[in-house]
Design a protein around this motif. Sequence first.
Motif, short mmCIF file in Angstrom:
data_model
loop_
_atom_site.label_atom_id
_atom_site.label_comp_id
_atom_site.label_asym_id
_atom_site.label_seq_id
_atom_site.Cartn_x
_atom_site.Cartn_y
_atom_site.Cartn_z
N LEU A 22 50.02 13.79 66.37
CA LEU A 22 49.03 14.13 65.36
C LEU A 22 49.53 13.61 64.02
CD1 LEU A 22 46.50 15.72 64.34
CD2 LEU A 22 48.07 17.67 64.00
N PHE A 23 48.67 12.92 63.31
CA PHE A 23 48.96 12.41 61.97
C PHE A 23 48.00 13.08 61.00
CE2 PHE A 23 50.01 9.19 65.06
CZ PHE A 23 51.19 8.62 64.62
N VAL A 24 48.53 13.70 59.95
CA VAL A 24 47.70 14.36 58.95
C VAL A 24 48.17 13.91 57.57
CG1 VAL A 24 46.92 16.55 58.00
CG2 VAL A 24 47.40 16.37 60.45
N GLY A 25 47.28 13.23 56.85
CA GLY A 25 47.63 12.75 55.51
C GLY A 25 48.91 11.94 55.51
N ASP A 26 49.80 12.26 54.58
CA ASP A 26 51.08 11.56 54.45
C ASP A 26 52.22 12.28 55.17
OD1 ASP A 26 49.90 9.59 52.89
OD2 ASP A 26 50.31 10.66 51.01
N GLU A 27 51.90 13.33 55.91
CA GLU A 27 52.94 14.11 56.59
C GLU A 27 53.50 13.34 57.78
OE1 GLU A 27 51.51 17.99 57.62
OE2 GLU A 27 50.73 18.36 55.61
N GLU A 28 54.69 13.74 58.23
CA GLU A 28 55.29 13.15 59.41
C GLU A 28 54.43 13.46 60.64
OE1 GLU A 28 58.24 11.34 59.89
OE2 GLU A 28 58.24 11.16 57.71
N LYS A 29 54.38 12.53 61.58
CA LYS A 29 53.63 12.79 62.80
C LYS A 29 54.25 13.97 63.55
CE LYS A 29 56.18 9.44 65.60
NZ LYS A 29 56.14 8.11 66.21
N VAL A 30 53.41 14.66 64.32
CA VAL A 30 53.85 15.84 65.09
C VAL A 30 53.48 15.61 66.54
CG1 VAL A 30 53.59 18.32 65.38
CG2 VAL A 30 53.48 17.34 63.09
N PHE A 58 46.22 22.98 66.14
CA PHE A 58 46.34 22.45 64.79
C PHE A 58 45.07 22.76 64.01
CE2 PHE A 58 44.94 18.82 67.37
CZ PHE A 58 43.92 18.25 66.63
N ALA A 59 45.20 22.77 62.68
CA ALA A 59 44.07 23.05 61.80
C ALA A 59 44.01 21.96 60.74
CB ALA A 59 44.24 24.42 61.15
N ILE A 60 42.79 21.48 60.47
CA ILE A 60 42.58 20.43 59.49
C ILE A 60 41.59 20.95 58.44
CG2 ILE A 60 41.83 18.04 59.09
CD1 ILE A 60 44.23 18.21 61.01
N PRO A 61 42.02 21.05 57.18
CA PRO A 61 41.09 21.46 56.13
C PRO A 61 40.03 20.38 55.87
CG PRO A 61 43.37 21.73 55.43
CD PRO A 61 43.39 20.92 56.69
N SER A 62 38.99 20.74 55.16
CA SER A 62 37.95 19.79 54.79
C SER A 62 38.53 18.58 54.09
CB SER A 62 36.94 20.45 53.85
OG SER A 62 36.32 21.53 54.47
N ASP A 63 38.00 17.40 54.42
CA ASP A 63 38.28 16.14 53.72
C ASP A 63 39.74 15.66 53.77
OD1 ASP A 63 35.56 15.83 52.94
OD2 ASP A 63 35.89 17.34 51.37
N VAL A 64 40.52 16.16 54.71
CA VAL A 64 41.92 15.71 54.84
C VAL A 64 41.97 14.63 55.93
CG1 VAL A 64 44.26 16.38 55.51
CG2 VAL A 64 42.88 17.90 54.07
N PRO A 65 42.47 13.42 55.61
CA PRO A 65 42.55 12.35 56.61
C PRO A 65 43.49 12.74 57.76
CG PRO A 65 42.86 11.49 54.39
CD PRO A 65 42.91 12.98 54.29
N HIS A 66 43.06 12.42 58.98
CA HIS A 66 43.87 12.76 60.16
C HIS A 66 43.48 11.85 61.32
CE1 HIS A 66 40.15 15.09 60.37
NE2 HIS A 66 40.27 15.08 61.70
N THR A 67 44.36 11.80 62.33
CA THR A 67 44.10 11.05 63.55
C THR A 67 45.09 11.47 64.62
OG1 THR A 67 43.62 8.85 64.43
CG2 THR A 67 45.59 9.05 63.06
N ILE A 68 44.90 10.92 65.82
CA ILE A 68 45.85 11.14 66.90
C ILE A 68 46.19 9.82 67.57
CG2 ILE A 68 45.14 13.51 67.42
CD1 ILE A 68 43.61 12.33 69.89
N GLN A 69 47.30 9.85 68.29
CA GLN A 69 47.68 8.76 69.21
C GLN A 69 47.93 9.41 70.55
OE1 GLN A 69 51.05 6.37 68.09
NE2 GLN A 69 51.16 5.40 70.09
#
Length: 112
Positions: free
Chosen positions: A65-73, A81-92
Amino acid sequence: MKYVGKYDELKVTKVAEGIQRRIVKTDNLMMVNVEFTDGPTTEPDPFHSHPHEQVSYMIEGEVYLFVGDEEKVHLKPGDHFAIPSDVPHTIQRLTPVVKLIDCFTPLREDFL
């Protein structure tokens, strides 16, 4: 309103090759069962964001899981996991099959 969504009876929407989803919802909350069968992937999907709040639960498989500029998890079955409104995110996707549950509020009208 239909109060029960049996997995095998829910409408299947093919999002892309190897990605499908099933949706159950109320007037204000949406639960989306997403199944990926296109893994493992060599790169993360493109980042995206949306105005909806999202919480997700890993059912099967493993992802980064990638969220914003944080390290992948690294996530595996049982993780959330929880994603607030308008926060860029993705998965691999790290495994051949990944299944997860996404819940959104407000409703993702673009999914309906």
